[in-house]
Design a protein around this motif. Structure first.
Motif, PDB file in Angstrom:
ATOM      1  N   ALA A   1       0.710  -1.713   0.150  1.00  0.00           N
ATOM      2  CA  ALA A   1       0.095   0.002  -0.068  1.00  0.00           C
ATOM      3  C   ALA A   1       0.890   1.461  -0.221  1.00  0.00           C
ATOM      4  CB  ALA A   1      -0.840   0.402   1.258  1.00  0.00           C
ATOM      5  N   GLY A   2       1.926   1.533   0.962  1.00  0.00           N
ATOM      6  CA  GLY A   2       2.866   2.593   0.830  1.00  0.00           C
ATOM      7  C   GLY A   2       3.636   2.856  -0.370  1.00  0.00           C
ATOM      8  N   TRP A   3       3.742   2.070  -1.158  1.00  0.00           N
ATOM      9  CA  TRP A   3       4.417   2.044  -2.332  1.00  0.00           C
ATOM     10  C   TRP A   3       3.375   1.838  -3.763  1.00  0.00           C
ATOM     11  CZ3 TRP A   3       9.494   3.116  -1.918  1.00  0.00           C
ATOM     12  CH2 TRP A   3      10.105   2.644  -0.950  1.00  0.00           C
ATOM     13  N   ARG A   4       2.560   2.220  -3.755  1.00  0.00           N
ATOM     14  CA  ARG A   4       1.149   2.312  -4.719  1.00  0.00           C
ATOM     15  C   ARG A   4       1.792   3.761  -5.948  1.00  0.00           C
ATOM     16  NH1 ARG A   4      -2.841  -0.702  -1.899  1.00  0.00           N
ATOM     17  NH2 ARG A   4      -2.150  -2.684  -2.252  1.00  0.00           N
ATOM     18  N   GLY A   5       1.289   3.669  -6.796  1.00  0.00           N
ATOM     19  CA  GLY A   5       1.458   4.806  -7.848  1.00  0.00           C
ATOM     20  C   GLY A   5       2.722   5.746  -7.383  1.00  0.00           C
ATOM     21  N   LYS A   6       4.081   4.362  -7.549  1.00  0.00           N
ATOM     22  CA  LYS A   6       4.799   5.574  -8.144  1.00  0.00           C
ATOM     23  C   LYS A   6       6.280   4.598  -8.769  1.00  0.00           C
ATOM     24  CE  LYS A   6       5.427   6.300  -2.624  1.00  0.00           C
ATOM     25  NZ  LYS A   6       5.934   6.687  -1.751  1.00  0.00           N
ATOM     26  N   GLY A   7       5.146   3.988  -9.530  1.00  0.00           N
ATOM     27  CA  GLY A   7       5.689   3.268 -10.843  1.00  0.00           C
ATOM     28  C   GLY A   7       6.315   2.305 -10.810  1.00  0.00           C
ATOM     29  N   ILE A   8       6.072   1.281  -9.947  1.00  0.00           N
ATOM     30  CA  ILE A   8       6.738   0.152  -9.501  1.00  0.00           C
ATOM     31  C   ILE A   8       5.683  -0.787 -10.363  1.00  0.00           C
ATOM     32  CG2 ILE A   8       6.636  -1.550  -7.487  1.00  0.00           C
ATOM     33  CD1 ILE A   8       7.560   0.824  -5.764  1.00  0.00           C
ATOM     34  N   GLU A   9       4.669  -0.578 -10.095  1.00  0.00           N
ATOM     35  CA  GLU A   9       3.858  -1.651 -11.015  1.00  0.00           C
ATOM     36  C   GLU A   9       3.982  -1.835 -12.967  1.00  0.00           C
ATOM     37  OE1 GLU A   9       2.566   0.793  -9.237  1.00  0.00           O
ATOM     38  OE2 GLU A   9       1.002   0.465  -7.789  1.00  0.00           O
ATOM     39  N   ALA A  10       4.009  -0.309 -13.411  1.00  0.00           N
ATOM     40  CA  ALA A  10       5.060  -1.132 -14.512  1.00  0.00           C
ATOM     41  C   ALA A  10       6.446  -0.766 -14.416  1.00  0.00           C
ATOM     42  CB  ALA A  10       4.866   0.959 -14.691  1.00  0.00           C
ATOM     43  N   ALA A  11       7.213  -0.964 -13.569  1.00  0.00           N
ATOM     44  CA  ALA A  11       8.496  -1.371 -13.598  1.00  0.00           C
ATOM     45  C   ALA A  11       8.100  -3.391 -13.132  1.00  0.00           C
ATOM     46  CB  ALA A  11       9.323  -0.960 -12.234  1.00  0.00           C
ATOM     47  N   LEU A  12       7.596  -3.500 -12.522  1.00  0.00           N
ATOM     48  CA  LEU A  12       7.103  -4.624 -11.961  1.00  0.00           C
ATOM     49  C   LEU A  12       6.368  -5.176 -14.060  1.00  0.00           C
ATOM     50  CD1 LEU A  12       5.721  -4.940  -9.253  1.00  0.00           C
ATOM     51  CD2 LEU A  12       7.741  -6.294  -9.421  1.00  0.00           C
ATOM     52  N   GLN A  13       5.780  -4.959 -14.660  1.00  0.00           N
ATOM     53  CA  GLN A  13       5.516  -5.452 -15.721  1.00  0.00           C
ATOM     54  C   GLN A  13       6.569  -5.165 -16.831  1.00  0.00           C
ATOM     55  OE1 GLN A  13       1.845  -6.420 -16.733  1.00  0.00           O
ATOM     56  NE2 GLN A  13       3.023  -7.356 -18.172  1.00  0.00           N
ATOM     57  N   ALA A  14       7.268  -4.243 -17.393  1.00  0.00           N
ATOM     58  CA  ALA A  14       8.017  -3.947 -18.159  1.00  0.00           C
ATOM     59  C   ALA A  14       8.846  -5.604 -17.917  1.00  0.00           C
ATOM     60  CB  ALA A  14       8.600  -2.819 -18.213  1.00  0.00           C
ATOM     61  N   GLU A  15       9.625  -5.243 -16.491  1.00  0.00           N
ATOM     62  CA  GLU A  15      10.923  -6.293 -16.566  1.00  0.00           C
ATOM     63  C   GLU A  15       9.675  -8.454 -17.017  1.00  0.00           C
ATOM     64  OE1 GLU A  15      14.319  -8.046 -15.117  1.00  0.00           O
ATOM     65  OE2 GLU A  15      13.575  -5.730 -15.188  1.00  0.00           O
ATOM     66  N   LEU A  16       8.783  -8.548 -16.533  1.00  0.00           N
ATOM     67  CA  LEU A  16       8.093  -9.375 -17.113  1.00  0.00           C
ATOM     68  C   LEU A  16       8.197  -9.700 -18.507  1.00  0.00           C
ATOM     69  CD1 LEU A  16       4.910 -10.823 -14.360  1.00  0.00           C
ATOM     70  CD2 LEU A  16       7.483 -11.343 -14.598  1.00  0.00           C
ATOM     71  N   ASP A  17       7.804  -8.464 -19.014  1.00  0.00           N
ATOM     72  CA  ASP A  17       7.663  -8.240 -20.744  1.00  0.00           C
ATOM     73  C   ASP A  17       9.528  -8.712 -21.625  1.00  0.00           C
ATOM     74  OD1 ASP A  17       5.294  -8.099 -20.411  1.00  0.00           O
ATOM     75  OD2 ASP A  17       4.876  -5.467 -20.976  1.00  0.00           O
ATOM     76  N   ARG A  18      10.080  -7.953 -20.465  1.00  0.00           N
ATOM     77  CA  ARG A  18      11.593  -8.060 -20.961  1.00  0.00           C
ATOM     78  C   ARG A  18      11.240  -9.674 -21.322  1.00  0.00           C
ATOM     79  NH1 ARG A  18      17.260  -6.903 -19.289  1.00  0.00           N
ATOM     80  NH2 ARG A  18      15.784  -7.498 -17.340  1.00  0.00           N
ATOM     81  N   ALA A  19      11.547 -10.000 -19.805  1.00  0.00           N
ATOM     82  CA  ALA A  19      11.689 -11.820 -20.058  1.00  0.00           C
ATOM     83  C   ALA A  19      11.206 -13.026 -20.775  1.00  0.00           C
ATOM     84  CB  ALA A  19      11.628 -12.683 -18.407  1.00  0.00           C
ATOM     85  N   ALA A  20       9.798 -12.490 -21.758  1.00  0.00           N
ATOM     86  CA  ALA A  20       9.258 -13.090 -21.736  1.00  0.00           C
ATOM     87  C   ALA A  20       9.251 -13.394 -23.249  1.00  0.00           C
ATOM     88  CB  ALA A  20       7.135 -12.491 -22.471  1.00  0.00           C
ATOM     89  N   PRO A  21       9.008 -14.801 -23.440  1.00  0.00           N
ATOM     90  CA  PRO A  21       9.604 -15.714 -24.832  1.00  0.00           C
ATOM     91  C   PRO A  21       9.305 -14.837 -26.230  1.00  0.00           C
ATOM     92  CG  PRO A  21       8.518 -16.938 -23.752  1.00  0.00           C
ATOM     93  CD  PRO A  21       8.550 -15.834 -22.790  1.00  0.00           C
TER      94      PRO A  21
END
Length: 88
Positions: free
Chosen positions: A68-88
């Motif tokens: 909760a205290g970390w939401r809205g700071k770009g972390i969600e997008a960074a996590l999604q981008a890291e998964l996208d980067r790893a996708a085959p």
């Protein structure tokens, strides 16, 4: 994508998740079957897991959660981008 807060880093851990990481991810995403995870990205700040993104079989959208205290700071997008980067 905006920069992450200075003390936050996003990483892709080896699978299966180590017990401590699995426990933290399970707290953020209690509905996830951690034994079925095909890809994972974790956000870590100060040695604590503050966000998790898990890709499960079947091509469904990844499960993403940030403390909760970390939401809205770009972390969600960074996590999604890291998964996208790893996708085959």
């Amino acid at each position: 994508m905006p920069p992450l807060p200075a003390r936050v880093r996003v990483t892709r851990p080896l699978l299966p998740l180590a017990p401590a990481l699995a426990k933290a991810a399970g707290q953020l995403l209690p509905e996830a079957d951690l034994e079925q995870v095909q890809q994972a990205a974790l956000a870590i700040a100060g040695g604590s897991v503050i966000g998790a993104a898990l890709a499960l079989p079947g091509g469904a959208e990844p499960l993403i959660s940030v403390a909760a205290g970390w939401r809205g700071k770009g972390i969600e997008a960074a996590l999604q981008a890291e998964l996208d980067r790893a996708a085959p």
